[in-house]
Design a protein around this motif. Structure first.
Motif, PDB file in Angstrom:
ATOM      1  N   HIS A   1      57.088  10.412 -15.665  1.00 23.98           N
ATOM      2  CA  HIS A   1      57.866   9.204 -15.927  1.00 23.98           C
ATOM      3  C   HIS A   1      58.037   9.017 -17.434  1.00 23.98           C
ATOM      4  CE1 HIS A   1      59.103   4.992 -16.079  1.00 23.98           C
ATOM      5  NE2 HIS A   1      59.425   5.114 -14.793  1.00 23.98           N
ATOM      6  N   PRO A   2      59.243   8.607 -17.894  1.00 21.63           N
ATOM      7  CA  PRO A   2      59.483   8.463 -19.335  1.00 21.63           C
ATOM      8  C   PRO A   2      58.487   7.549 -20.046  1.00 21.63           C
ATOM      9  CG  PRO A   2      61.553   8.338 -18.140  1.00 21.63           C
ATOM     10  CD  PRO A   2      60.477   8.365 -17.102  1.00 21.63           C
ATOM     11  N   LEU A   3      58.011   6.506 -19.363  1.00 21.20           N
ATOM     12  CA  LEU A   3      57.056   5.613 -20.002  1.00 21.20           C
ATOM     13  C   LEU A   3      55.765   6.341 -20.369  1.00 21.20           C
ATOM     14  CD1 LEU A   3      56.126   2.890 -20.992  1.00 21.20           C
ATOM     15  CD2 LEU A   3      55.646   2.211 -18.630  1.00 21.20           C
ATOM     16  N   VAL A   4      55.406   7.328 -19.562  1.00 23.23           N
ATOM     17  CA  VAL A   4      54.200   8.103 -19.832  1.00 23.23           C
ATOM     18  C   VAL A   4      54.496   9.275 -20.764  1.00 23.23           C
ATOM     19  CG1 VAL A   4      52.326   9.464 -18.816  1.00 23.23           C
ATOM     20  CG2 VAL A   4      53.214   7.460 -17.603  1.00 23.23           C
ATOM     21  N   SER A   5      55.465  10.090 -20.378  1.00 20.18           N
ATOM     22  CA  SER A   5      55.712  11.338 -21.113  1.00 20.18           C
ATOM     23  C   SER A   5      56.324  11.124 -22.492  1.00 20.18           C
ATOM     24  CB  SER A   5      56.627  12.253 -20.288  1.00 20.18           C
ATOM     25  OG  SER A   5      57.894  11.652 -20.077  1.00 20.18           O
ATOM     26  N   ASP A   6      57.174  10.098 -22.635  1.00 14.01           N
ATOM     27  CA  ASP A   6      57.921   9.928 -23.882  1.00 14.01           C
ATOM     28  C   ASP A   6      57.451   8.747 -24.730  1.00 14.01           C
ATOM     29  OD1 ASP A   6      59.444  12.047 -22.982  1.00 14.01           O
ATOM     30  OD2 ASP A   6      60.980  10.764 -22.090  1.00 14.01           O
ATOM     31  N   ILE A   7      56.562   7.932 -24.186  1.00 11.18           N
ATOM     32  CA  ILE A   7      56.112   6.752 -24.932  1.00 11.18           C
ATOM     33  C   ILE A   7      54.592   6.737 -25.091  1.00 11.18           C
ATOM     34  CG2 ILE A   7      56.082   4.234 -25.001  1.00 11.18           C
ATOM     35  CD1 ILE A   7      58.706   4.301 -23.331  1.00 11.18           C
ATOM     36  N   ILE A   8      53.872   6.644 -23.987  1.00 13.06           N
ATOM     37  CA  ILE A   8      52.416   6.491 -24.062  1.00 13.06           C
ATOM     38  C   ILE A   8      51.730   7.742 -24.617  1.00 13.06           C
ATOM     39  CG2 ILE A   8      50.309   6.084 -22.749  1.00 13.06           C
ATOM     40  CD1 ILE A   8      52.053   3.603 -23.120  1.00 13.06           C
ATOM     41  N   LYS A   9      52.080   8.915 -24.094  1.00 13.45           N
ATOM     42  CA  LYS A   9      51.416  10.136 -24.566  1.00 13.45           C
ATOM     43  C   LYS A   9      51.655  10.425 -26.049  1.00 13.45           C
ATOM     44  CE  LYS A   9      50.740  12.741 -20.274  1.00 13.45           C
ATOM     45  NZ  LYS A   9      51.068  13.986 -19.529  1.00 13.45           N
ATOM     46  N   PRO A  10      52.897  10.350 -26.540  1.00 12.48           N
ATOM     47  CA  PRO A  10      53.095  10.573 -27.975  1.00 12.48           C
ATOM     48  C   PRO A  10      52.387   9.529 -28.832  1.00 12.48           C
ATOM     49  CG  PRO A  10      55.168  10.795 -26.786  1.00 12.48           C
ATOM     50  CD  PRO A  10      54.179  10.226 -25.818  1.00 12.48           C
ATOM     51  N   TRP A  11      52.340   8.297 -28.334  1.00 12.23           N
ATOM     52  CA  TRP A  11      51.627   7.241 -29.077  1.00 12.23           C
ATOM     53  C   TRP A  11      50.133   7.549 -29.151  1.00 12.23           C
ATOM     54  CZ3 TRP A  11      48.243   3.520 -26.718  1.00 12.23           C
ATOM     55  CH2 TRP A  11      47.748   2.566 -27.622  1.00 12.23           C
ATOM     56  N   ILE A  12      49.570   8.018 -28.063  1.00  5.99           N
ATOM     57  CA  ILE A  12      48.151   8.410 -28.048  1.00  5.99           C
ATOM     58  C   ILE A  12      47.894   9.482 -29.108  1.00  5.99           C
ATOM     59  CG2 ILE A  12      46.452   9.724 -26.699  1.00  5.99           C
ATOM     60  CD1 ILE A  12      47.340   8.140 -24.249  1.00  5.99           C
TER      61      ILE A  12
ATOM     62  N   HIS B   1      43.935  -7.675 -27.317  1.00  9.43           N
ATOM     63  CA  HIS B   1      44.720  -7.557 -28.542  1.00  9.43           C
ATOM     64  C   HIS B   1      46.026  -6.880 -28.161  1.00  9.43           C
ATOM     65  CE1 HIS B   1      45.870  -6.906 -32.699  1.00  9.43           C
ATOM     66  NE2 HIS B   1      46.173  -5.660 -32.359  1.00  9.43           N
ATOM     67  N   VAL B   2      47.142  -7.504 -28.508  1.00  9.98           N
ATOM     68  CA  VAL B   2      48.453  -6.951 -28.152  1.00  9.98           C
ATOM     69  C   VAL B   2      48.811  -5.840 -29.128  1.00  9.98           C
ATOM     70  CG1 VAL B   2      50.898  -7.433 -27.805  1.00  9.98           C
ATOM     71  CG2 VAL B   2      49.186  -9.169 -27.206  1.00  9.98           C
ATOM     72  N   LEU B   3      48.964  -4.641 -28.594  1.00 15.04           N
ATOM     73  CA  LEU B   3      49.332  -3.495 -29.412  1.00 15.04           C
ATOM     74  C   LEU B   3      50.844  -3.375 -29.554  1.00 15.04           C
ATOM     75  CD1 LEU B   3      46.702  -1.048 -27.932  1.00 15.04           C
ATOM     76  CD2 LEU B   3      46.737  -1.930 -30.276  1.00 15.04           C
ATOM     77  N   SER B   4      51.572  -3.765 -28.510  1.00 17.71           N
ATOM     78  CA  SER B   4      53.027  -3.806 -28.613  1.00 17.71           C
ATOM     79  C   SER B   4      53.613  -4.449 -27.365  1.00 17.71           C
ATOM     80  CB  SER B   4      53.618  -2.401 -28.779  1.00 17.71           C
ATOM     81  OG  SER B   4      54.978  -2.473 -29.195  1.00 17.71           O
ATOM     82  N   VAL B   5      54.845  -4.908 -27.502  1.00 21.94           N
ATOM     83  CA  VAL B   5      55.667  -5.320 -26.366  1.00 21.94           C
ATOM     84  C   VAL B   5      57.044  -4.692 -26.561  1.00 21.94           C
ATOM     85  CG1 VAL B   5      54.466  -7.494 -25.893  1.00 21.94           C
ATOM     86  CG2 VAL B   5      56.362  -7.468 -27.530  1.00 21.94           C
ATOM     87  N   PHE B   6      57.717  -4.409 -25.455  1.00 21.99           N
ATOM     88  CA  PHE B   6      59.060  -3.823 -25.516  1.00 21.99           C
ATOM     89  C   PHE B   6      59.725  -3.997 -24.160  1.00 21.99           C
ATOM     90  CE2 PHE B   6      55.797  -0.498 -25.042  1.00 21.99           C
ATOM     91  CZ  PHE B   6      56.108   0.027 -23.799  1.00 21.99           C
TER      92      PHE B   6
ATOM     93  N   VAL C   1      51.046   2.626 -36.091  1.00 20.48           N
ATOM     94  CA  VAL C   1      51.847   3.384 -35.127  1.00 20.48           C
ATOM     95  C   VAL C   1      52.056   2.582 -33.836  1.00 20.48           C
ATOM     96  CG1 VAL C   1      51.172   5.644 -36.026  1.00 20.48           C
ATOM     97  CG2 VAL C   1      49.771   4.565 -34.246  1.00 20.48           C
ATOM     98  N   SER C   2      51.654   1.329 -33.853  1.00 24.74           N
ATOM     99  CA  SER C   2      51.843   0.445 -32.707  1.00 24.74           C
ATOM    100  C   SER C   2      52.842  -0.635 -33.111  1.00 24.74           C
ATOM    101  CB  SER C   2      50.495  -0.147 -32.283  1.00 24.74           C
ATOM    102  OG  SER C   2      49.557   0.873 -32.001  1.00 24.74           O
TER     103      SER C   2
END
Length: 337
Positions: free
Chosen positions: A37-48, A137-142, A259-260
């Protein structure tokens, strides 16, 4: 004496190695979506990967492979420390998050990138004071890209043509939009969307273009109502357990937030927009008709949904937020002002 010195040297080495080990903090990131899923592969994983890099390995994030529970439970997983970091959808817990619904209103933006960046800044200036994310603690919203209406066998050229249609919808503002358009809500998990449409239980679905492709909905719909600015959006959060955040050094907090926050909102927005484009490409290949309201049709749609914005502003204001100013700032941010 030599034995004593040797013993001290060994002890010092052990202490040093222990210090190095304890200096590294490993944080568990909960996950409830498939890895593709894009939320995992393109957002969460690169952020990690970014967090691991900017903290120079002092803070290591690990994405869990199996869900700890259902998606609506994930915010509380962060609050209670079941996981250190979680992501999720605000409207999965109806009534809990009110101020964040400002980013879900119709006609806000044609891109997730513009809306997500503007949303983060508005959240920090206007919404954070509502303390709806207490315990974290809020790291981000989108937000994801503009949500639209996709149907089979329905005339989308007029509001009368969709009235009474059975539509699978999400929660939050999407629900308010569906009610205002005289649609009949069908409540079901998103994973059941294809089954509902292919079996004729629902006439259509509210989705961003990305989700149409991801869940293969292009195979069971024939037309889409594609509205300028979208009919709705969905607000997402990424949060860390409050106590865990407080335990980090100031240097690591600063590094993580570099980076958040807006940076992660920007990454998320670009990823959603790219995924939406893939969704539209998939629908074009299937020959799906896109109906884009203009002129009188667009005016009629806006008039029909005017109450959605007004009601949201009233609800948000009750949380102690200057909702009118927040919404004006959100729209200005989207416009690049």
């Amino acid at each position: 004496m030599k034995k004593v010195l040797a013993g001290l040297a060994i002890a010092a080495g052990l202490i040093a190695s222990t210090g190095v080990a304890s200096a590294q903090t490993t944080l568990r990131v909960a996950n409830w979506l498939p890895p593709s899923h894009p939320l995992v592969s393109d957002i969460i994983k690169p952020w990690i990967e970014d967090v691991n890099k900017v903290t120079e390995g002092r803070v290591v994030l690990e994405l869990l492979k199996a869900p700890l529970g259902p998606p609506p439970a994930h915010f509380d997983f962060a609050v209670n420390g079941v996981a250190d970091i979680t992501y999720g959808v605000h409207n999965y817990t109806p009534g809990r998050f009110v101020a964040t619904s400002i980013a879900e209103l119709p006609f806000l933006s044609n891109t997730s990138e513009a809306l997500s960046v503007a949303y983060w800044n508005v959240h920090e200036k206007y919404l954070a004071g509502a303390n709806e994310h207490k315990g974290t603690h809020v790291l981000s919203v989108f937000t994801h890209g503009p949500g639209q209406l996709w149907t089979k066998g329905r005339d989308l050229t007029s509001l009368d043509g969709i009235a009474g249609s059975k539509i699978r919808i999400g929660g939050g503002i999407a629900q308010d939009v569906a009610t205002a358009l005289d649609l009949v809500p069908v409540q079901a998990p998103v994973t059941k969307a294809y089954e509902l449409l292919s079996g004729g239980v629902a006439d259509g679905i509210q989705f961003p273009a990305e989700s149409v492709a991801f869940f293969n909905i292009q195979n069971v719909v024939d037309s889409g109502l594609v509205v300028d600015g979208g009919l709705y959006n969905v607000s997402f959060f990424v949060v860390m357990n409050g106590a865990k955040w407080d335990s980090l050094s100031d240097a690591d907090k600063e590094a993580i937030m570099s980076v958040s926050g807006e940076s992660l909102a920007l990454r998320a927005g670009k990823a959603w927009d790219a995924a939406d484009q893939r969704g539209y490409d998939a629908m074009k290949e299937k020959g799906i008709t896109f109906v884009r309201p203009e002129g009188a049709a667009a005016d009629a749609l806006k008039a029909k949904l005017a109450g959605v914005e007004a009601d949201a502003v009233e609800r948000i204001s009750e949380k102690g937020v200057d909702a009118a100013a927040a919404l004006a700032a959100l729209k200005a941010g989207v416009a690049g002002e």
